[in-house]
Scaffold this motif. Structure first.
Motif, short mmCIF file in Angstrom:
data_model
loop_
_atom_site.label_atom_id
_atom_site.label_comp_id
_atom_site.label_asym_id
_atom_site.label_seq_id
_atom_site.Cartn_x
_atom_site.Cartn_y
_atom_site.Cartn_z
N SER A 11 0.84 -1.21 0.00
CA SER A 11 0.00 0.00 0.00
C SER A 11 0.87 1.25 0.00
N PHE A 12 1.93 1.21 0.81
CA PHE A 12 2.85 2.35 0.87
C PHE A 12 3.44 2.62 -0.52
N LEU A 13 3.91 1.55 -1.18
CA LEU A 13 4.53 1.73 -2.50
C LEU A 13 3.51 2.23 -3.51
N GLN A 14 2.30 1.68 -3.45
CA GLN A 14 1.27 2.12 -4.41
C GLN A 14 0.97 3.59 -4.22
N ARG A 15 0.87 3.99 -2.97
CA ARG A 15 0.52 5.37 -2.70
C ARG A 15 1.64 6.34 -3.06
N TRP A 16 2.88 6.02 -2.68
CA TRP A 16 3.96 7.01 -2.78
C TRP A 16 4.85 6.83 -4.00
N ALA A 17 5.03 5.58 -4.47
CA ALA A 17 5.85 5.38 -5.67
C ALA A 17 4.94 5.29 -6.90
N GLY A 18 3.70 4.87 -6.69
CA GLY A 18 2.76 4.71 -7.79
C GLY A 18 2.83 3.31 -8.33
N SER A 19 1.69 2.80 -8.83
CA SER A 19 1.69 1.39 -9.26
C SER A 19 2.43 1.18 -10.59
N ASP A 20 2.85 2.29 -11.25
CA ASP A 20 3.66 2.13 -12.47
C ASP A 20 5.12 1.82 -12.17
N ALA A 21 5.54 2.10 -10.94
CA ALA A 21 6.98 2.03 -10.62
C ALA A 21 7.46 0.61 -10.33
N PHE A 22 6.52 -0.34 -10.16
CA PHE A 22 6.96 -1.70 -9.85
C PHE A 22 5.95 -2.72 -10.35
N LEU A 23 6.43 -3.93 -10.59
CA LEU A 23 5.57 -5.01 -11.06
C LEU A 23 6.04 -6.33 -10.47
N GLU A 24 5.15 -7.31 -10.50
CA GLU A 24 5.57 -8.64 -10.09
C GLU A 24 6.53 -9.19 -11.14
N TRP A 25 7.50 -9.95 -10.70
CA TRP A 25 8.44 -10.62 -11.60
C TRP A 25 8.12 -12.11 -11.58
N PRO A 26 7.30 -12.56 -12.51
CA PRO A 26 6.85 -13.95 -12.48
C PRO A 26 7.89 -14.87 -13.12
N ALA A 27 9.04 -14.99 -12.50
CA ALA A 27 10.16 -15.69 -13.12
C ALA A 27 10.23 -17.15 -12.68
N ARG A 28 11.06 -17.90 -13.37
CA ARG A 28 11.36 -19.27 -12.96
C ARG A 28 12.56 -19.22 -12.01
N PHE A 29 12.28 -19.32 -10.71
CA PHE A 29 13.34 -19.25 -9.69
C PHE A 29 13.73 -20.67 -9.29
N ARG A 30 15.02 -20.95 -9.28
CA ARG A 30 15.50 -22.29 -8.89
C ARG A 30 16.64 -22.18 -7.90
N PHE A 31 16.70 -23.13 -6.99
CA PHE A 31 17.91 -23.23 -6.17
C PHE A 31 18.43 -24.66 -6.23
N GLN A 32 19.73 -24.77 -6.00
CA GLN A 32 20.36 -26.09 -6.09
C GLN A 32 20.52 -26.64 -4.68
N ASP A 33 19.95 -27.81 -4.44
CA ASP A 33 20.03 -28.37 -3.08
C ASP A 33 21.37 -29.06 -2.85
N ASP A 34 21.54 -29.63 -1.64
CA ASP A 34 22.83 -30.22 -1.26
C ASP A 34 23.24 -31.37 -2.18
#
Ligand code: FAD
Length: 327
Positions: A67-90
């Motif tokens: 809410s803070f970001l929407q109000r003060w930075a505006g909803s144009d300033a950021f977006l979700e990054w729907p990426a393929r995130f992976r981590f390598q286990d042990d």
């Protein structure tokens, strides 16, 4: 009562504190040593675009942050990054990251802090060296020896080592002493942005490998609103590797990280351009997280990511809590 407040640092913590204090009617001035706002939410101009060399993405587990970001930075300033995130286990197998919304600034990470800074009065390219007593107030003095006004309260949002330096120079030894542990536990990070005209064949956008060299690898061009030809990848070294190579030449660092990336992915594409950036204070591994610190007697407050979880959202949280405490 209405007060004059100086905020040192225009990263997310400093800008958040300044906006919230301004909203309460206080008169606020932000001082920033760099040319622009943003701190570690940093983007570097590369080619015809930019690459995020500091914070890679952020979460908004606390809805009020959004809410803070929407109000003060505006909803144009950021977006979700729907990426393929992976981590390598042990066992070196690749696993998906847990489901969570992850956001980025658009078209670059600094879009957020740039938008936030429009609501506050920022004096850039001024590095505050010390606070000097002036009656009940503090006079701010920069490294050029100039005075930058007197203030009722001062909020320091620099990373722990820089905050401690400032406190010691201001004879605030008690508060400075409290920073011993956090200063000890700062992790540095070498960051490299590498441009590939021929995109490497990798079936993920962002990866945390099991590697002694690479801590994080991401296709910056997969973030929303980037308009690159080819692909910019951002490679972060592990804290251990960075410590061992802290004084290495940028060219050496770029080659080492790019080489490890190639070994990791088996991709034989070579970058045609690289840019390296060294963070001496990237993240804090300090486990105790009081949220913020306020010395009421002296009117000096501390806020920043290292007081509340070491991440973008923590920087906001810390500043929000400090302002709620001092109003
Ligand atoms: P900063 O952003 O460091 O702001 C402090 C500001 O103070 C700076 O602008 C500095 O120039 C200024 N300053 C310092 N001393 C003085 C002085 N004496 N006078 C004037 N100005 C001064 N977080 C995430 O959530 N997700 C991630 O993926 C992630 N990845 C990261 C990767 C890297 C390589 C790095 C470096 C950080 C990463 N982080 C990540 C952490 C995130 O960037 C920080 O938690 C957050 O940006 C900190 O904000 P801040 O306002 O507390 O501090």
């Amino acid at each position: 009562s209405i007060r004059s407040v100086a905020v040192i640092g225009s990263g997310l913590a400093g800008l958040t504190a300044a906006i919230l204090l301004g909203q309460l009617g206080h008169s606020v001035t932000v001082f920033e040593k760099s040319r622009g706002p943003g701190g570690r939410m940093a983007s570097k101009r590369v080619g015809s675009g930019s690459a995020d060399v500091g914070a890679q993405y952020f979460t908004a587990r606390n809805r009020e942050f959004l809410s803070f970001l929407q109000r003060w930075a505006g909803s144009d300033a950021f977006l979700e990054w729907p990426a393929r995130f992976r981590f390598q286990d042990d066992t070196l197998n690749w696993q998906p990251f847990p489901e969570e919304k992850r956001y980025v600034g658009v078209p670059r990470m600094t879009a957020i802090t740039r938008a936030l800074s429009a609501h506050v009065d920022v004096t850039a390219q001024v590095r505050i060296e010390r606070l000097e007593r002036s009656g009940n107030q503090w006079q701010l003095v920069c490294t050029e020896g100039l005075n930058h006004g007197v203030f009722d309260q001062v909020i320091i949002t620099a990373p722990p080592a820089q905050a401690q330096e400032l406190l010691l120079a201001s004879q605030l030894d008690g508060l400075a002493e409290e920073l011993e542990k956090p200063v000890d536990q700062i992790l540095p990070c070498w960051a490299v942005a590498a441009h590939y005209s021929e995109p490497p064949e990798v079936d993920a956008d962002a990866m945390r490998p099991h590697s002694e060299v690479l801590y994080w690898v991401a296709n910056n061009s997969s973030k929303p609103g980037r308009d690159d030809s080819g692909q910019w990848w951002v490679l972060h070294a592990t804290p251990e590797w960075t410590k061992a190579h802290v004084d290495a030449e940028p060219g050496y660092v770029s080659n080492a990280l790019v080489g490890e990336f190639a070994a990791l992915t088996g991709a034989d594409a070579r970058p045609d351009e690289t840019v390296a950036h060294r963070w001496l204070y990237a993240r804090s591994a300090w486990s105790s997280q009081p949220g913020y610190r306020y010395d009421a007697e002296n009117g000096v407050g501390l806020a920043g990511d290292w007081l509340a979880g070491g991440r973008v959202e923590g920087a906001w949280e810390s500043a929000t809590r400090l302002v709620a405490a001092i109003r």
